[in-house]
Design a protein around this motif. Sequence first.
Motif, PDB file in Angstrom:
ATOM      1  N   LEU A 133     -23.995 -38.310   1.645  1.00 55.19           N
ATOM      2  CA  LEU A 133     -22.824 -37.536   1.226  1.00 55.19           C
ATOM      3  C   LEU A 133     -22.408 -36.512   2.278  1.00 55.19           C
ATOM      4  O   LEU A 133     -21.245 -36.082   2.305  1.00 55.19           O
ATOM      5  CB  LEU A 133     -23.099 -36.819  -0.098  1.00 55.19           C
ATOM      6  N   LYS A 134     -23.338 -36.123   3.119  1.00 55.98           N
ATOM      7  CA  LYS A 134     -23.010 -35.125   4.143  1.00 55.98           C
ATOM      8  C   LYS A 134     -21.861 -35.593   5.022  1.00 55.98           C
ATOM      9  O   LYS A 134     -21.042 -34.783   5.484  1.00 55.98           O
ATOM     10  CB  LYS A 134     -24.243 -34.832   5.003  1.00 55.98           C
ATOM     11  N   SER A 135     -21.778 -36.879   5.240  1.00 55.25           N
ATOM     12  CA  SER A 135     -20.708 -37.407   6.087  1.00 55.25           C
ATOM     13  C   SER A 135     -19.338 -37.327   5.416  1.00 55.25           C
ATOM     14  O   SER A 135     -18.301 -37.436   6.081  1.00 55.25           O
ATOM     15  CB  SER A 135     -21.003 -38.861   6.471  1.00 55.25           C
ATOM     16  N   LEU A 136     -19.329 -37.127   4.098  1.00 59.16           N
ATOM     17  CA  LEU A 136     -18.067 -37.049   3.359  1.00 59.16           C
ATOM     18  C   LEU A 136     -17.604 -35.608   3.130  1.00 59.16           C
ATOM     19  O   LEU A 136     -16.483 -35.376   2.658  1.00 59.16           O
ATOM     20  CB  LEU A 136     -18.214 -37.739   2.000  1.00 59.16           C
TER      21      LEU A 136
ATOM     22  N   GLU B 206     -15.367 -28.254  -1.459  1.00 61.11           N
ATOM     23  CA  GLU B 206     -16.711 -28.624  -1.899  1.00 61.11           C
ATOM     24  C   GLU B 206     -16.774 -29.093  -3.353  1.00 61.11           C
ATOM     25  O   GLU B 206     -17.666 -29.870  -3.710  1.00 61.11           O
ATOM     26  CB  GLU B 206     -17.692 -27.469  -1.675  1.00 61.11           C
ATOM     27  N   ASP B 207     -15.831 -28.675  -4.190  1.00 61.66           N
ATOM     28  CA  ASP B 207     -15.877 -29.122  -5.585  1.00 61.66           C
ATOM     29  C   ASP B 207     -15.727 -30.633  -5.716  1.00 61.66           C
ATOM     30  O   ASP B 207     -16.238 -31.237  -6.669  1.00 61.66           O
ATOM     31  CB  ASP B 207     -14.785 -28.428  -6.410  1.00 61.66           C
TER      32      ASP B 207
ATOM     33  N   TYR C 156     -18.864 -37.250  -6.432  1.00 63.58           N
ATOM     34  CA  TYR C 156     -19.648 -38.292  -5.754  1.00 63.58           C
ATOM     35  C   TYR C 156     -21.040 -38.454  -6.364  1.00 63.58           C
ATOM     36  O   TYR C 156     -21.687 -39.493  -6.147  1.00 63.58           O
ATOM     37  CB  TYR C 156     -19.802 -37.956  -4.270  1.00 63.58           C
ATOM     38  N   LEU C 157     -21.510 -37.460  -7.086  1.00 62.98           N
ATOM     39  CA  LEU C 157     -22.886 -37.516  -7.587  1.00 62.98           C
ATOM     40  C   LEU C 157     -23.147 -38.726  -8.480  1.00 62.98           C
ATOM     41  O   LEU C 157     -24.209 -39.349  -8.373  1.00 62.98           O
ATOM     42  CB  LEU C 157     -23.229 -36.213  -8.325  1.00 62.98           C
ATOM     43  N   PRO C 158     -22.229 -39.105  -9.379  1.00 65.49           N
ATOM     44  CA  PRO C 158     -22.503 -40.303 -10.197  1.00 65.49           C
ATOM     45  C   PRO C 158     -22.727 -41.563  -9.374  1.00 65.49           C
ATOM     46  O   PRO C 158     -23.440 -42.472  -9.815  1.00 65.49           O
ATOM     47  CB  PRO C 158     -21.252 -40.414 -11.077  1.00 65.49           C
ATOM     48  N   HIS C 159     -22.137 -41.612  -8.174  1.00 63.20           N
ATOM     49  CA  HIS C 159     -22.315 -42.786  -7.320  1.00 63.20           C
ATOM     50  C   HIS C 159     -23.727 -42.850  -6.730  1.00 63.20           C
ATOM     51  O   HIS C 159     -24.109 -43.886  -6.178  1.00 63.20           O
ATOM     52  CB  HIS C 159     -21.283 -42.774  -6.188  1.00 63.20           C
ATOM     53  N   CYS C 160     -24.466 -41.757  -6.854  1.00 61.20           N
ATOM     54  CA  CYS C 160     -25.831 -41.711  -6.326  1.00 61.20           C
ATOM     55  C   CYS C 160     -26.873 -41.960  -7.411  1.00 61.20           C
ATOM     56  O   CYS C 160     -28.079 -41.877  -7.151  1.00 61.20           O
ATOM     57  CB  CYS C 160     -26.089 -40.349  -5.680  1.00 61.20           C
TER      58      CYS C 160
ATOM     59  N   TYR D 263     -22.098 -27.303  -3.076  1.00 61.16           N
ATOM     60  CA  TYR D 263     -22.567 -28.175  -2.004  1.00 61.16           C
ATOM     61  C   TYR D 263     -22.861 -27.387  -0.723  1.00 61.16           C
ATOM     62  O   TYR D 263     -23.881 -27.599  -0.056  1.00 61.16           O
ATOM     63  CB  TYR D 263     -21.523 -29.252  -1.723  1.00 61.16           C
ATOM     64  N   ASP D 264     -21.969 -26.464  -0.382  1.00 57.12           N
ATOM     65  CA  ASP D 264     -22.142 -25.710   0.856  1.00 57.12           C
ATOM     66  C   ASP D 264     -23.414 -24.872   0.825  1.00 57.12           C
ATOM     67  O   ASP D 264     -24.111 -24.761   1.840  1.00 57.12           O
ATOM     68  CB  ASP D 264     -20.924 -24.814   1.088  1.00 57.12           C
ATOM     69  N   LEU D 265     -23.720 -24.300  -0.330  1.00 54.73           N
ATOM     70  CA  LEU D 265     -24.949 -23.510  -0.443  1.00 54.73           C
ATOM     71  C   LEU D 265     -26.173 -24.399  -0.256  1.00 54.73           C
ATOM     72  O   LEU D 265     -27.180 -23.980   0.331  1.00 54.73           O
ATOM     73  CB  LEU D 265     -24.997 -22.808  -1.798  1.00 54.73           C
ATOM     74  N   GLY D 266     -26.098 -25.646  -0.738  1.00 52.91           N
ATOM     75  CA  GLY D 266     -27.193 -26.580  -0.525  1.00 52.91           C
ATOM     76  C   GLY D 266     -27.466 -26.805   0.951  1.00 52.91           C
ATOM     77  O   GLY D 266     -28.626 -26.858   1.400  1.00 52.91           O
TER      78      GLY D 266
END
Length: 700
Positions: free
Chosen positions: A90-93, A100-101, A106-110, A173-176
Amino acid sequence: MTSKLENLWCDSTAKGLTEPELLQYRSNLLGSDLRITNYGGGNTSAKLTMPDPLTGADVPVLWVKGSGGDLGSIDLSGFSTLYQDKLDQLKSLYRGLEHEDEMVAYLPHCTFNLNSRAASIDTPLHAYIPQQHVDHMHPDAVIAIACTKDSRALTEEIFAGDLGWLPWQRPGYDLGLKLENLCKERPDIKGIILEGHGLFTWGSTSKECYLNTIDVIQTAADWLAAKNTSVPFGGPAFEQPLSAAEQTAVAAKLMPLIRGKITQDQPKLGHFNQSPEVLEFVNSKDLKPLAALGTSCPDHFLRTKICPLVVDFDPAVADVNAELERCVAGLDDQLSAYRAAYGEYYDRCKRDNSPAMRDANAIVYLVPGVGMMTFAKDKATARIAGEFYVNAINVMREANGVSEYIGLDEQEAFDIEYWLLEEAKLQRMPKPKSLAGKVAFITGGAGGIGKATARRLLGEGACVMLADIDAESLGGASEELSTAFGKDAVRTVMCDVTDEQSVMDSMSASAVAFGGIDIVVSNAGIASSAPLDETSLELWNKNMSILSTGYFLVSREAFKVLKAQNTGGSLVFIASKNGLVASPNASAYCTAKAAEIQLARAVALEGAPLGIRCNVVNPDAVLRGSKIWSGKWREERAAAYNMDQQELEEHYRNRSMLKRNVFPEDIAEGVYFFASEETSAKSTGNILNVDAGHAPSFTR
């Protein structure tokens, strides 16, 4: 922290558990102590190797607490599972902070193995920390350090470089990614403090992670205990002038009034807290300036709103009753001022795509000398909001004791409260049940009809106060219903309906427990049988006292509460077909039941202008589950009909037009019909016979 955190890890319990089960075990241990994290707050995770269901190959999988779960009670179904390699991809996206919201979509795709548990917005915070087991907690001791103006310096001083520190940033996401970078820059740290937010800790095993978490929290608590020697909150503004009973009496008066004034489309339920921590704060010199700062930790803020309302009440005056009257007279102005200030806050901070302004009323109400009241859509949420504000009080006390407490920036607070992701979550909430937010007060609540009624109303989302004179039966009913519907929804009170003070105290108990009353079911009763010439004055008076005077007292006191709330209400009398048609050898009982019906009509007349409805359910021959029928009444009725007691049920069934038995659940259904606005909003002064058909009892 009054006592040290105990290491609750049991090797014998943990032995033989799978890695996912160890994650659950660790989570349950951490969530069981509110000093570690709040209800519903915090997250735990583990990066585990598991066989891919399609290929059979071993793949890294992130197990992380899913959206909406609670660590203290979570089971394996409460965890989301995601492919770690897909999370890394996901980092590439990622297109930057302003986008970031969109990463949440994308999380369900993982998702791994079609797991239906939705991943929370905190998932990236766990995914990118390069450690196998990660805890994210909100302990008061650490948040107190995180919420000071010297947060970074204190972190270095207390932990001597063992913990990293990051400035405030909304979770996402950015905080991650920032957590990941800090871990790579400082590979030797054992945790990270997030300014104004909370704590991350980790370990190579679940046990190691757990021990690290409680050790870090205890270190912070020990340091605060040694360094914080100042007088809390500037010291007391006055010595506690009110006894616990007086505090409760003031709360019983204020809570229905506030509840009624803040009820809009969704009724609210209340919770009262008069703990030492709360009283120390509401009685302090710094109450108003600190309350105005609001909370800091996002979890605290989401539950308690931008700031509480400090009720204008002076407990130090000589005449408390006069002061209470003055306070009540000014409530409308105080509530209006809070709503106006909230509206201004919304207008200052709203963005082009912000959701519409929500309920502008406060959630937390602080009353000097009395305690804290919290109101929300259900009892559990109201109670939990209070617990979160106690956490905030603890944070303010410790933070100001060693530095200066810093509240959450107003714009940051707004962006969390009106976060589009949070709004989407609210929109997905199921429609409330028909009695959600309602409080039912049931006399004779431990008996067959009372308990069946409670079960029916609880099933529709109501909270219930069971009132009964039988302590043993009341305890059993409470345990049974609390197990089925949760402890928050059920309360009990000993009540003798023939005793004026007992009834008044019971109504006050309901006001304090839930914030007021909406539905009153008068069901307490007895039954007696005797020929007229053998009916003693004592027997006559006993029937009248319980069935007539008792119903009057309950109605009168409930009416006072309902008038104060000014939101309508429903009274339901459990009378009897004997109130319409007399039976032989039961003159006292029949007369008292007729009085109930006439009283209901009078209540309906007076209540109608206020939206207060009053109706009657007339049972007949409800033998099963009834305490009345398990006593002398069964023997007396059998004698009256010249038959064996065991023949009574069949006798009454055959006597009915429909040839059917009547059960407590049938009466409960009638009560629900009259209690619910969805089924009978336009019915008052009516009688519903639930008797399987008895022609002489047809209403005319």
